[in-house]
Motif scaffolding. Structure first.
Motif, PDB file in Angstrom:
ATOM      1  N   LEU A  88       4.825   3.475   2.191  1.00 30.02           N
ATOM      2  CA  LEU A  88       5.907   4.178   1.497  1.00 30.02           C
ATOM      3  C   LEU A  88       6.034   5.609   1.999  1.00 30.02           C
ATOM      4  O   LEU A  88       5.050   6.162   2.500  1.00 30.02           O
ATOM      5  CB  LEU A  88       5.627   4.178  -0.016  1.00 30.02           C
ATOM      6  CG  LEU A  88       5.550   2.777  -0.631  1.00 30.02           C
ATOM      7  CD1 LEU A  88       5.083   2.869  -2.080  1.00 30.02           C
ATOM      8  CD2 LEU A  88       6.908   2.099  -0.564  1.00 30.02           C
TER       9      LEU A  88
ATOM     10  N   SER B 121       0.847  -1.195   0.000  1.00 30.29           N
ATOM     11  CA  SER B 121       0.000   0.000   0.000  1.00 30.29           C
ATOM     12  C   SER B 121       0.876   1.237   0.000  1.00 30.29           C
ATOM     13  O   SER B 121       2.008   1.216   0.494  1.00 30.29           O
ATOM     14  CB  SER B 121      -0.868  -0.011   1.257  1.00 30.29           C
ATOM     15  OG  SER B 121      -1.269   1.301   1.586  1.00 30.29           O
ATOM     16  N   TYR B 122       0.348   2.307  -0.544  1.00 24.46           N
ATOM     17  CA  TYR B 122       1.096   3.573  -0.518  1.00 24.46           C
ATOM     18  C   TYR B 122       1.369   4.003   0.916  1.00 24.46           C
ATOM     19  O   TYR B 122       2.277   4.770   1.190  1.00 24.46           O
ATOM     20  CB  TYR B 122       0.323   4.669  -1.274  1.00 24.46           C
ATOM     21  CG  TYR B 122      -0.910   5.171  -0.547  1.00 24.46           C
ATOM     22  CD1 TYR B 122      -0.822   6.265   0.316  1.00 24.46           C
ATOM     23  CD2 TYR B 122      -2.147   4.548  -0.717  1.00 24.46           C
ATOM     24  CE1 TYR B 122      -1.945   6.707   0.999  1.00 24.46           C
ATOM     25  CE2 TYR B 122      -3.258   4.981  -0.040  1.00 24.46           C
ATOM     26  CZ  TYR B 122      -3.160   6.069   0.825  1.00 24.46           C
ATOM     27  OH  TYR B 122      -4.256   6.507   1.506  1.00 24.46           O
TER      28      TYR B 122
ATOM     29  N   VAL C 297       6.255  -0.260  -7.504  1.00 22.50           N
ATOM     30  CA  VAL C 297       6.872   0.748  -6.656  1.00 22.50           C
ATOM     31  C   VAL C 297       8.052   1.372  -7.415  1.00 22.50           C
ATOM     32  O   VAL C 297       8.696   0.720  -8.238  1.00 22.50           O
ATOM     33  CB  VAL C 297       7.321   0.104  -5.328  1.00 22.50           C
ATOM     34  CG1 VAL C 297       8.445  -0.885  -5.550  1.00 22.50           C
ATOM     35  CG2 VAL C 297       7.703   1.154  -4.317  1.00 22.50           C
TER      36      VAL C 297
ATOM     37  N   HIS D 141       9.250   4.283  -3.475  1.00 24.57           N
ATOM     38  CA  HIS D 141       8.345   5.436  -3.492  1.00 24.57           C
ATOM     39  C   HIS D 141       7.060   5.156  -4.252  1.00 24.57           C
ATOM     40  O   HIS D 141       7.022   4.309  -5.135  1.00 24.57           O
ATOM     41  CB  HIS D 141       9.052   6.624  -4.158  1.00 24.57           C
ATOM     42  CG  HIS D 141      10.446   6.808  -3.651  1.00 24.57           C
ATOM     43  ND1 HIS D 141      10.743   7.526  -2.530  1.00 24.57           N
ATOM     44  CD2 HIS D 141      11.634   6.311  -4.105  1.00 24.57           C
ATOM     45  CE1 HIS D 141      12.060   7.484  -2.310  1.00 24.57           C
ATOM     46  NE2 HIS D 141      12.608   6.747  -3.249  1.00 24.57           N
ATOM     47  N   GLU D 142       6.037   5.972  -3.890  1.00 26.04           N
ATOM     48  CA  GLU D 142       4.745   5.801  -4.558  1.00 26.04           C
ATOM     49  C   GLU D 142       4.672   6.601  -5.860  1.00 26.04           C
ATOM     50  O   GLU D 142       3.854   6.297  -6.715  1.00 26.04           O
ATOM     51  CB  GLU D 142       3.593   6.200  -3.634  1.00 26.04           C
ATOM     52  CG  GLU D 142       3.683   7.634  -3.148  1.00 26.04           C
ATOM     53  CD  GLU D 142       2.428   8.050  -2.377  1.00 26.04           C
ATOM     54  OE1 GLU D 142       1.322   7.885  -2.917  1.00 26.04           O
ATOM     55  OE2 GLU D 142       2.581   8.520  -1.240  1.00 26.04           O
ATOM     56  N   ASN D 143       5.499   7.627  -5.970  1.00 28.02           N
ATOM     57  CA  ASN D 143       5.471   8.398  -7.217  1.00 28.02           C
ATOM     58  C   ASN D 143       6.820   9.053  -7.487  1.00 28.02           C
ATOM     59  O   ASN D 143       7.722   9.035  -6.637  1.00 28.02           O
ATOM     60  CB  ASN D 143       4.368   9.463  -7.172  1.00 28.02           C
ATOM     61  CG  ASN D 143       4.531  10.367  -5.954  1.00 28.02           C
ATOM     62  OD1 ASN D 143       5.647  10.720  -5.578  1.00 28.02           O
ATOM     63  ND2 ASN D 143       3.411  10.713  -5.333  1.00 28.02           N
TER      64      ASN D 143
ATOM     65  N   SER E  98      -2.148   2.151  -4.940  1.00 26.96           N
ATOM     66  CA  SER E  98      -1.969   3.597  -4.846  1.00 26.96           C
ATOM     67  C   SER E  98      -3.171   4.271  -4.198  1.00 26.96           C
ATOM     68  O   SER E  98      -4.177   3.629  -3.888  1.00 26.96           O
ATOM     69  CB  SER E  98      -1.760   4.176  -6.238  1.00 26.96           C
ATOM     70  OG  SER E  98      -2.995   4.128  -6.948  1.00 26.96           O
TER      71      SER E  98
END
Length: 416
Positions: free
Chosen positions: A128, A124-125, A287, A164-166, A279
RNA sequence: CGGGACGUGGCGUAGCUUGGUAGCGCGUUUGGCUGGGGGCCAAAAGGUCGCAGGUUCAAAUCCUGUCGUCCCGACCA
């Protein structure tokens, strides 16, 4: 610490295999002993310096939210098949089989292992970002090991991986790690230059290298004389005299030793190895990763290269294996020994002290002290009975005779 | 992996061309002298000359092979 107990096998002559200055000096100063091509034993003095480098690294990374762990050097083929690198890596990968004929390799890097370690957890985000690092021995069967610790087949490395998520979050961490590295090398007393580089085999989209400028470096750096532009020549293609793409200034080239690098990996491993998370939008996504290395044994070597002459070394403050080198010209008669030991005991309350307790002639002790390179040398000689010692500051080559009463004050003022 | 060089006590080396008891400096041990920039004198220990095979009465030395190490190049998160 008594020098006689430390195991510092200094040599008058360098082994003939040693070619570059740092290698010769490291062998002569009793820092390293070659075991086979590109494989070295780090003797106690070198090991102390390595621990100091590691301490700096740990402090700077932990401060920025990274967590230390330890992954296996022995890695199963399955994970390397998942990433596809078992076939891609080539003979540089040290491969071996266990008794059941199962394939393994000795890790040259740990993207596979770290991805495997976290993928079940990072679902799950909310989990992170994550930043995990280790300090460990790496293995690469180099075609040609070179220049002592410069390019070894076995070497000590700090490797860090972030998740990281983004992209924005990766960018933020990348910047933070860049600052950490700058601080790590600054504290290590190394002058480094940050250069842009190719992302190479490992894949990804942005990378910087931390270079120690040096004649013996294996990389060529193109840099601008007018602005901050600097890039690995492999990547930039720019040569001496070319025009800077950033400001139009003149490009120069110089050799450098790569002591650290930082990479925006992207999703290369998370995709191939199925490290997916849900996300904020509720979508399953790979990821986004970053990876960051520091060659610790190479940093040691680069430091020696940068801080030495043909037969003397001066350790930077934060790397030095000891703060003070106490060298009694005469360490024979019992009364004197007792007095010297007393002085050393009091100094050891505040400093790391190396005492040359050997029954050697002054010349031998001085030559060894020059090789060992502890920044401050205290010679205990004839005037000791009058409460005086000779104090040498190797950073500025300043030598003075000090009253023992003033010693504490002097040391304090040096901010050791 | 291509090119080059080198393997002789712990370190550095001579000897190899022209086969015949393996030598030197440093280091080590013992004794003495010394004692502020790698000391001096004397005695001593320590070497399967990388390894294997071959030639020869005899190989560190010649021949073949092999292993190791270094340098240049190519290569390299």
């Amino acid at each position: 610490m008594k020098q006689s107990l430390l195991f510092v096998p200094t040599l008058k002559e360098a082994p003939k295999d040693a070619e570059v200055k740092s290698h010769k000096l490291m062998a002569r100063a009793g820092l390293i002993k070659q075991t086979s091509a590109g494989v070295y034993t780090y003797l106690p003095l070198a090991h102390r310096v390595i621990r100091n480098i590691e301490t700096i690294i740990r402090e700077e990374l932990d401060k920025r939210g990274c967590s230390e762990m330890l992954m296996p050097a022995l890695q199963p083929r399955d994970l390397w098949d998942e990433s596809g690198r078992w076939d891609l890596y080539g003979p540089e990968l040290m491969r071996l089989k266990d008794r059941k004929e199962r394939d393994f390799c000795l890790g040259p890097t740990h993207e596979e292992i770290v991805t495997h370690a976290v993928r079940d957890y990072i679902n799950s985000y909310k989990k992170l970002p994550l930043a995990l690092y280790q300090i460990q021995t790496k293995f690469r069967d180099e075609m040609r090991p070179r220049f002592g610790l410069m390019r070894g087949r076995e070497f000590i490395m700090k490797d860090l991986y972030t998740f990281h998520e983004n992209q924005e979050d990766l960018d933020r961490w990348y910047q933070s790690m860049k600052e950490a590295y700058t601080e790590i090398f600054r504290r290590s007393g190394l002058e480094t230059r940050i250069v842009s580089s190719d992302t190479g085999q490992i894949g990804g989209d942005e990378a910087d290298e931390f270079m120690v400028m040096s004649e013996v470096g294996e990389d060529t750096i193109s840099y601008c004389m007018s602005c901050s532009y600097a890039a690995n020549q492999e990547f930039s293609g720019l040569s001496d005299g070319d025009v800077c793409p950033k400001c139009g200034g003149t490009i120069r080239t110089a050799k450098g030793i790569e002591v650290g690098n930082i990479f925006k990996l992207g999703t290369k491993y998370s995709e191939s190895m199925n490290a997916l998370f849900t996300s904020r939008e509720g979508k399953r996504e790979p990821v986004i990763m970053g990876c960051y290395g520091i060659g610790i044994s190479r940093t040691l070597m680069a430091s020696v290269e940068q801080h030495s002459t043909e037969d003397a070394l001066v350790w930077p403050k934060e790397l030095t294996p000891f703060d003070l080198h106490v060298v009694p010209v005469n360490y024979r008669d019992d009364a004197l020994i007792e007095k010297v030991d007393g002085l050393v005991r009091s100094l050891e309350k505040d400093y790391r002290v190396l005492l040359d307790d050997r029954d050697e002639r002054a010349g031998v002790k001085f030559k060894d002290a020059d090789l060992i390179g502890v920044p401050y040398r205290m010679v205990i000689g004839k005037d000791f009975s009058n409460g005086k010692i000779e104090f040498l500051n190797r950073y500025n080559d300043h030598k003075e005779v000090l009253d023992l009463e003033d010693l504490a004050e002097t040391l304090k003022s040096l901010n050791i």
